[in-house]
Design an enzyme around this catalytic site. Structure first.
Site, short mmCIF file in Angstrom:
data_model
loop_
_atom_site.label_atom_id
_atom_site.label_comp_id
_atom_site.label_asym_id
_atom_site.label_seq_id
_atom_site.Cartn_x
_atom_site.Cartn_y
_atom_site.Cartn_z
N LYS A 30 0.85 -1.20 0.00
CA LYS A 30 0.00 0.00 0.00
C LYS A 30 0.89 1.25 0.00
O LYS A 30 0.66 2.18 -0.77
CB LYS A 30 -0.87 0.01 1.25
CG LYS A 30 -1.56 1.33 1.53
CD LYS A 30 -2.50 1.29 2.72
CE LYS A 30 -1.79 1.50 4.01
NZ LYS A 30 -1.48 2.92 4.32
N ASN A 31 1.91 1.26 0.86
CA ASN A 31 2.71 2.47 1.04
C ASN A 31 3.76 2.67 -0.04
O ASN A 31 4.50 3.66 -0.01
CB ASN A 31 3.33 2.49 2.44
CG ASN A 31 2.26 2.67 3.50
OD1 ASN A 31 1.11 2.99 3.18
ND2 ASN A 31 2.61 2.43 4.74
N CYS A 129 -5.60 12.30 12.28
CA CYS A 129 -6.32 11.02 12.16
C CYS A 129 -6.19 10.36 13.52
O CYS A 129 -5.61 10.93 14.44
CB CYS A 129 -5.75 10.17 11.04
SG CYS A 129 -4.20 9.42 11.48
N ARG A 134 -0.46 14.37 12.90
CA ARG A 134 0.08 14.12 11.56
C ARG A 134 0.23 15.41 10.75
O ARG A 134 -0.40 15.62 9.73
CB ARG A 134 -0.78 13.07 10.85
CG ARG A 134 -0.83 11.78 11.67
CD ARG A 134 -1.37 10.61 10.94
NE ARG A 134 -0.45 10.17 9.90
CZ ARG A 134 -0.72 9.10 9.14
NH1 ARG A 134 -1.83 8.45 9.29
NH2 ARG A 134 0.13 8.74 8.21
N ASP A 319 4.32 0.37 11.94
CA ASP A 319 3.11 -0.21 11.35
C ASP A 319 2.92 -1.67 11.73
O ASP A 319 1.91 -2.27 11.36
CB ASP A 319 3.14 -0.07 9.82
CG ASP A 319 3.04 1.38 9.41
OD1 ASP A 319 3.30 1.69 8.23
OD2 ASP A 319 2.72 2.22 10.27
N ARG A 411 -8.85 -0.63 4.45
CA ARG A 411 -8.00 0.42 3.87
C ARG A 411 -6.64 -0.13 3.48
O ARG A 411 -6.02 0.29 2.51
CB ARG A 411 -7.81 1.55 4.88
CG ARG A 411 -9.04 2.38 5.12
CD ARG A 411 -8.68 3.58 5.93
NE ARG A 411 -7.56 4.30 5.31
CZ ARG A 411 -6.99 5.37 5.84
NH1 ARG A 411 -7.42 5.85 7.00
NH2 ARG A 411 -5.98 5.98 5.24
C1 EPZ Z 1 4.12 6.92 6.43
O1 EPZ Z 1 3.30 7.95 6.96
C2 EPZ Z 1 3.22 5.71 6.29
N1 EPZ Z 1 2.13 6.01 5.35
C3 EPZ Z 1 2.63 5.35 7.66
O2 EPZ Z 1 1.87 4.16 7.50
C4 EPZ Z 1 3.79 5.06 8.62
O3 EPZ Z 1 3.27 4.81 9.91
C5 EPZ Z 1 4.75 6.26 8.66
O4 EPZ Z 1 5.19 6.59 7.33
C6 EPZ Z 1 5.98 5.97 9.52
O5 EPZ Z 1 6.67 4.85 8.98
C7 EPZ Z 1 2.42 6.01 4.02
O6 EPZ Z 1 3.54 5.77 3.59
C8 EPZ Z 1 1.27 6.32 3.10
P1 EPZ Z 1 6.05 10.29 8.52
P2 EPZ Z 1 3.84 9.48 6.99
O7 EPZ Z 1 5.99 11.57 7.76
O8 EPZ Z 1 4.76 9.72 5.84
C9 EPZ Z 1 6.19 13.58 11.96
C10 EPZ Z 1 0.02 2.75 7.69
O9 EPZ Z 1 -0.39 2.17 8.70
N2 EPZ Z 1 5.99 14.55 10.86
O10 EPZ Z 1 7.20 9.35 8.26
O11 EPZ Z 1 2.65 10.35 7.16
C11 EPZ Z 1 4.96 12.71 12.17
O12 EPZ Z 1 4.05 13.37 13.05
C12 EPZ Z 1 0.46 4.20 7.77
O13 EPZ Z 1 0.18 2.21 6.55
C13 EPZ Z 1 6.03 15.91 11.15
O14 EPZ Z 1 6.18 16.32 12.30
O15 EPZ Z 1 4.69 9.48 8.31
C14 EPZ Z 1 5.54 11.46 12.78
O16 EPZ Z 1 5.74 11.66 14.17
C15 EPZ Z 1 0.11 4.82 9.11
N3 EPZ Z 1 5.86 16.79 10.14
C16 EPZ Z 1 6.93 11.33 12.11
O17 EPZ Z 1 7.21 12.63 11.57
C17 EPZ Z 1 5.68 16.39 8.83
O18 EPZ Z 1 5.55 17.25 7.94
C18 EPZ Z 1 6.99 10.32 10.97
O19 EPZ Z 1 5.95 10.64 10.09
C19 EPZ Z 1 5.65 15.01 8.56
C20 EPZ Z 1 5.82 14.11 9.59
#
Ligand code: EPZ
Length: 431
Positions: A30-31, A129, A134, A319, A411
């Site tokens: 998915k990701n 969410c 996020r 995840d 999802r």
């Molecule tokens: C990706 O989300 C995945 N989704 C998530 O999978 C996964 O949990 C996550 O990476 C971490 O591995 C997809 O790839 C579609 P991040 P993403 O930006 O990119 C903070 C699932 O279950 N952050 O790596 O949204 C954030 O709050 C989903 O399949 C900021 O502060 O996650 C978090 O604490 C859930 N500012 C950390 O960074 C930003 O602009 C990592 O988030 C972006 C992120």
């Protein structure tokens, strides 16, 4: 949560004390599929994506691309995979509207491609969410570093780069998967070189960079924390196969571990895609064996307590945290899980406790005191991965578990009934 009418009321009934024994065909990730679909916007030529998983989130991304004017045709190759032919040669709108973005945060992935190809876009702020606020501040910082002007109005991100994006050097203060993916896609068509530091190293980021390079991009260093992108004038079409889903594979490995069973996870090199997970789950009592075309995961007959710290790849995947917790609920001792990525990704604890689990939560640390057995109960899913941790607990529990809000599960996991049926396990969906 926006659902689709009747889907909102679907439930899953799980008879306990089942043993998961069999072969599980693992679908495309998915990701990886979501950024690859967004990357279609970077070219006007035909893109063929194979091994696309039949997931609700993929449907949501396709409806977003449809709104923007991307033409596509889907061919179903099996119950677990489709080939989608897409072309972004007649894009007529550069807006990702709130009613779609609020269903799926990953919609933010159209920001970079739209900005790079068309010089402007309006993308709804995703909003939070279940698992956390996020934010997308790093995505916006990155686009500004590439020379875009970014403003926020009425809940939308308005980004413009009418003179094109310019290569830059940008260091992520924290590792962000989709933040890195957005920057790679935007920088692919920027003027000059971009260097990303503290970039995400996830296999899905590598998959995106590999696909873009096949489209004519010039990316190197992907898989490490320093990625270099030399911008090119345009990208051509591609025929590309989505990488298998390591999170789905890890989830079904735990299904074998928690039910004293054995599964053959087919379709990828999951030992390589899940290095730390395999190491930790081996300590927890699973036995992993490389087999032709996949990886065998089987229970050793005992579940040992372990300590888990979630962290960016190659660390322990957040995840797989909820699913791992279900296993550790019946370990022979006390385990600790520190959820270091998301501030609110322990909501499955309350539902597991309804099934007899003994877990103490302090902030983002869960202390899991192993119990002899779990008891079936009516529970509800709070988010995608939590929903599957309750399915796993239900399979091992004594008695019947009924899981509500199953749309969360759909999802990110396809054909769960069929994949479990292939392992001699019956779970029943009803309204
Ligand atoms: C990706 O989300 C995945 N989704 C998530 O999978 C996964 O949990 C996550 O990476 C971490 O591995 C997809 O790839 C579609 P991040 P993403 O930006 O990119 C903070 C699932 O279950 N952050 O790596 O949204 C954030 O709050 C989903 O399949 C900021 O502060 O996650 C978090 O604490 C859930 N500012 C950390 O960074 C930003 O602009 C990592 O988030 C972006 C992120």
């Amino acid at each position: 949560m926006v659902g689709h009418g009747k889907k909102m009321t679907e439930k899953i009934k799980i008879q306990g004390r089942q043993i998961v024994n069999g072969v599980v065909p693992i679908s495309g990730a998915k990701n990886a599929a979501l950024p690859l679909l967004a990357a279609v916007l970077l070219s006007s030529e035909k893109v063929l994506l194979r091994n696309v998983p039949p997931l609700e989130d993929v449907k949501t991304m396709l409806s977003l691309l449809d709104d923007i004017g991307v033409r596509f045709h889907t061919r179903v190759d099996s119950p677990y995979a489709s080939t989608i032919e897409l072309q972004a040669d007649a894009v007529n709108d550069f807006k990702a509207s709130y009613d779609i973005v609020k269903r799926m945060r990953a919609s933010i992935l159209v920001l970079g491609p739209l900005l790079a190809r068309f010089g402007e876009c309006s993308v709804s702020l995703p909003g939070g969410c279940a698992i956390g606020v996020r934010p997308v501040d790093l995505h916006l910082q990155g686009m500004k570093a590439l020379g875009a002007t970014v403003s926020l109005k009425d809940g939308y991100i308005h980004a413009r780069s009418l003179h094109g994006l310019r290569g830059t050097e940008y260091e992520f203060p924290i590792s962000s998967v989709t933040g890195t993916e957005n920057m790679i896609m935007a920088a692919a068509l920027a003027d000059g070189k971009t260097i990303l530091k503290n970039a995400a190293r996830e296999p899905e980021v590598i998959d995106l960079a590999n696909c873009l390079n096949k489209m004519g991009a010039c990316i190197s260093g992907h898989g490490s924390s320093i990625i270099e992108i030399d911008g090119v004038a345009n990208l051509h079409g591609v025929d590309y196969t989505v990488v298998p889903d390591r999170i789905e594979a890890g989830t079904y490995a735990i299904a074998a571990g928690i039910t004293n069973g054995c599964v053959d996870l087919m379709g990828g090199n999951f030992r390589e895609l899940l290095p730390h997970f395999v190491e930790k789950m081996t300590q927890a009592g699973l036995i992993f064996t490389d087999i032709e075309g996949g990886l065998r995961a089987e229970s050793s007959g005992r579940i040992y307590p372990i300590d888990i710290e979630t962290s960016p790849f190659p660390g322990y995947p957040t995840d797989l945290q909820a699913q791992s917790m279900a296993l550790l609920c019946i370990a022979a001792g006390t385990s600790n899980i520190h959820e270091n990525i998301w501030e609110n990704r322990l909501m499955h604890v309350a539902e597991l406790a309804r099934m007899g689990a003994n877990i103490k939560v302090t902030n983002t640390h869960a202390c899991i005191y192993g119990v002899d057995k779990l008891l079936g109960a009516p529970v509800y899913a709070t988010d995608l991965r939590a929903s599957f941790s309750l399915v796993l607990a239900g399979l091992a529990a004594e008695g019947v578990t009924v899981l509500d809000r199953v749309y969360h599960l759909d999802r990110g996991y396809s054909k769960i009934e069929k994949k479990f049926a292939g392992c001699g396990v019956k779970i029943e969906r009803f309204r």
